[in-house]
Design an enzyme around this catalytic site. Structure first.
Site, short mmCIF file in Angstrom:
data_model
loop_
_atom_site.label_atom_id
_atom_site.label_comp_id
_atom_site.label_asym_id
_atom_site.label_seq_id
_atom_site.Cartn_x
_atom_site.Cartn_y
_atom_site.Cartn_z
N GLY A 14 0.85 -1.19 0.00
CA GLY A 14 0.00 0.00 0.00
C GLY A 14 0.89 1.24 0.00
O GLY A 14 0.78 2.10 0.87
N GLY A 20 1.95 6.19 2.15
CA GLY A 20 2.87 5.12 1.77
C GLY A 20 3.89 5.61 0.77
O GLY A 20 5.10 5.35 0.91
N SER A 138 -5.61 3.43 12.53
CA SER A 138 -6.32 4.71 12.38
C SER A 138 -6.77 5.18 13.76
O SER A 138 -6.99 4.37 14.65
CB SER A 138 -7.57 4.50 11.51
OG SER A 138 -8.44 5.59 11.61
N TYR A 151 -14.95 -0.24 9.14
CA TYR A 151 -13.54 0.17 9.02
C TYR A 151 -12.87 0.12 10.39
O TYR A 151 -11.79 -0.45 10.56
CB TYR A 151 -13.48 1.58 8.43
CG TYR A 151 -12.12 2.21 8.38
CD1 TYR A 151 -11.17 1.80 7.45
CD2 TYR A 151 -11.77 3.24 9.26
CE1 TYR A 151 -9.92 2.39 7.38
CE2 TYR A 151 -10.52 3.85 9.20
CZ TYR A 151 -9.59 3.41 8.26
OH TYR A 151 -8.36 4.00 8.21
N1 LIG Z 1 -5.75 9.62 4.94
C1 LIG Z 1 -6.25 9.59 6.17
O1 LIG Z 1 -6.79 10.59 6.67
C2 LIG Z 1 -6.13 8.33 7.01
C3 LIG Z 1 -6.49 8.41 8.36
C4 LIG Z 1 -6.34 7.27 9.18
C5 LIG Z 1 -5.85 6.10 8.64
N2 LIG Z 1 -5.54 6.05 7.31
C6 LIG Z 1 -4.98 4.78 6.82
O2 LIG Z 1 -3.69 5.08 6.34
C7 LIG Z 1 -3.35 4.23 5.24
C8 LIG Z 1 -2.92 5.08 4.05
O3 LIG Z 1 -3.95 5.98 3.74
P1 LIG Z 1 -3.82 7.00 2.52
O4 LIG Z 1 -4.89 8.01 2.71
O5 LIG Z 1 -2.42 7.45 2.41
O6 LIG Z 1 -4.10 6.12 1.20
P2 LIG Z 1 -5.30 5.13 0.81
O7 LIG Z 1 -6.14 5.76 -0.22
O8 LIG Z 1 -5.98 4.65 2.03
O9 LIG Z 1 -4.49 3.93 0.11
C9 LIG Z 1 -3.44 3.30 0.77
C10 LIG Z 1 -2.68 2.38 -0.15
O10 LIG Z 1 -3.32 1.11 -0.14
C11 LIG Z 1 -3.38 0.63 -1.49
N3 LIG Z 1 -4.47 -0.34 -1.64
C12 LIG Z 1 -5.79 -0.19 -1.44
N4 LIG Z 1 -6.42 -1.37 -1.64
C13 LIG Z 1 -5.46 -2.28 -1.96
C14 LIG Z 1 -5.45 -3.66 -2.24
N5 LIG Z 1 -6.57 -4.39 -2.26
N6 LIG Z 1 -4.25 -4.26 -2.50
C15 LIG Z 1 -3.10 -3.56 -2.49
N7 LIG Z 1 -3.04 -2.25 -2.22
C16 LIG Z 1 -4.21 -1.61 -1.96
C17 LIG Z 1 -3.56 1.89 -2.31
O11 LIG Z 1 -3.19 1.69 -3.63
P3 LIG Z 1 -4.21 1.68 -4.88
O12 LIG Z 1 -5.37 2.54 -4.54
O13 LIG Z 1 -3.39 2.21 -6.00
O14 LIG Z 1 -4.54 0.24 -5.05
C18 LIG Z 1 -2.57 2.83 -1.61
O15 LIG Z 1 -1.26 2.61 -2.07
C19 LIG Z 1 -4.57 3.35 5.01
O16 LIG Z 1 -4.39 2.13 5.69
C20 LIG Z 1 -5.70 4.15 5.65
O17 LIG Z 1 -6.76 3.30 6.09
C21 LIG Z 1 -5.68 7.13 6.49
#
Ligand SMILES: NC(=O)c1ccc[n+]([C@@H]2O[C@H](COP(=O)([O-])OP(=O)(O)OC[C@H]3O[C@@H](n4cnc5c(N)ncnc54)[C@H](OP(=O)(O)O)[C@@H]3O)[C@@H](O)[C@H]2O)c1
Length: 255
Positions: A14, A20, A138, A151
């Site tokens: 990811g 990431g 999260s 989630y």
């Molecule tokens: N942004 C926030 O505010 C926030 C807050 C709390 C926690 N988080 C957590 O932090 C992490 C990163 O979040 P983010 O906002 O930077 O990005 P994101 O949109 O949640 O995506 C994270 C990564 O996961 C990959 N991904 C999704 N489904 C996948 C699958 N089935 N197989 C392989 N890769 C997959 C995405 O790549 P592709 O889409 O290209 O497949 C991307 O590289 C996540 O775990 C999210 O739940 C985010």
């Protein structure tokens, strides 16, 4: 200040956009070798361009066991052993519990929990003794959050699994820690399928509800991740909040 990661090897599950990719960039810019994986091929192609020449990206759906095994074999062929594994993969779809379907339920758990678990199981044998793992949970993994129930549950289970890996990998000196981000400005804001207007609204809610009065950046998360990965040598089984105080029982002073 850019740190020196020359000689280090990392896999980020990811890692193709958002926090990431920010972590991968910091490693690659510092001379480290990094392999990132994601599901969407356009994002993989963009990450390949962004990380060259020290990093590369490959398509791998963490929900598919065969893909995870292929990723582990490729990582071994390219990098031999790993200093660091970042399991950052996640999906979130906002819906009240009354509207959750079996498909929505399964999608969250197959990526956030089952997928993350098998990624750790398959890739941890490649980590050198004394290396480390960071897992992304999260701020929503505790308490009740309307629209995020499935989630939240999938991430809470992930925190439990990370603790068990921390215990079982102690004999090899491999530290396993979790990060707990709050509102972070990434291309998705961590929520699938939002329109631009909905993302802007989500960000505004983050600015209002976060004690520090703003959303965090992907780079702020990356710095904390790399601190846990390479510098926090007496920290394992811990969860680090990167949330501007959101989950910390503090409130901003009254205006
Ligand atoms: N942004 C926030 O505010 C926030 C807050 C709390 C926690 N988080 C957590 O932090 C992490 C990163 O979040 P983010 O906002 O930077 O990005 P994101 O949109 O949640 O995506 C994270 C990564 O996961 C990959 N991904 C999704 N489904 C996948 C699958 N089935 N197989 C392989 N890769 C997959 C995405 O790549 P592709 O889409 O290209 O497949 C991307 O590289 C996540 O775990 C999210 O739940 C985010």
């Amino acid at each position: 200040m850019q740190k020196d990661y020359t000689g280090t090897t990392t896999v980020i599950v990811g890692g193709t956009h958002g926090m990431g990719l920010a972590t991968a960039r910091m490693l690659a810019d510092g001379g480290g070798r990094v392999l990132v994986a994601g599901r969407n091929s356009a994002n993989v192609a963009a990450a390949n361009r962004a990380l060259s020449p020290n990093g590369e990206a490959m398509v791998s759906d963490v929900a598919a066991r065969a893909d995870v095994e292929t990723l582990a074999k490729y990582a071994e062929a390219r990098l031999r052993s790993l200093d660091f594994l970042f399991v950052n993969v996640g999906v979130s779809e906002l819906a009240p519990l009354a509207e959750i379907t079996e498909e929505t339920y399964d999608r969250h758990f197959s990526v956030n929990t089952r997928g993350a678990f098998f990624a750790m199981q398959q890739l941890s044998p490649l980590i050198r003794d004394g290396g480390s793992i960071v897992v992304t949970s999260s701020v929503a993994d505790e308490g009740g959050h309307p629209g995020m129930g499935i989630y939240s549950a999938s991430k809470a289970a992930l925190v439990s699994l990370a603790s068990s890996f921390a215990a079982e990998l102690l004999p090899r000196g491999i530290r396993v820690n979790t990060i707990s981000p709050g509102f972070i400005r990434t291309p998705t804001h961590g929520v699938a399928g939002l329109t631009d207007a909905e993302r802007a609204e989500f960000e505004a809610i983050g600015n209002q509800t976060t004690p520090m009065g703003r959303n965090g950046t992907a780079e702020e998360v990356a710095r904390a991740v790399l601190f846990l990965a390479f510098e926090a040598t007496f920290t394992t089984g811990a969860k680090l909040a990167i949330d501007g105080g959101l989950g910390q029982k503090i409130t901003a002073p009254l205006a």
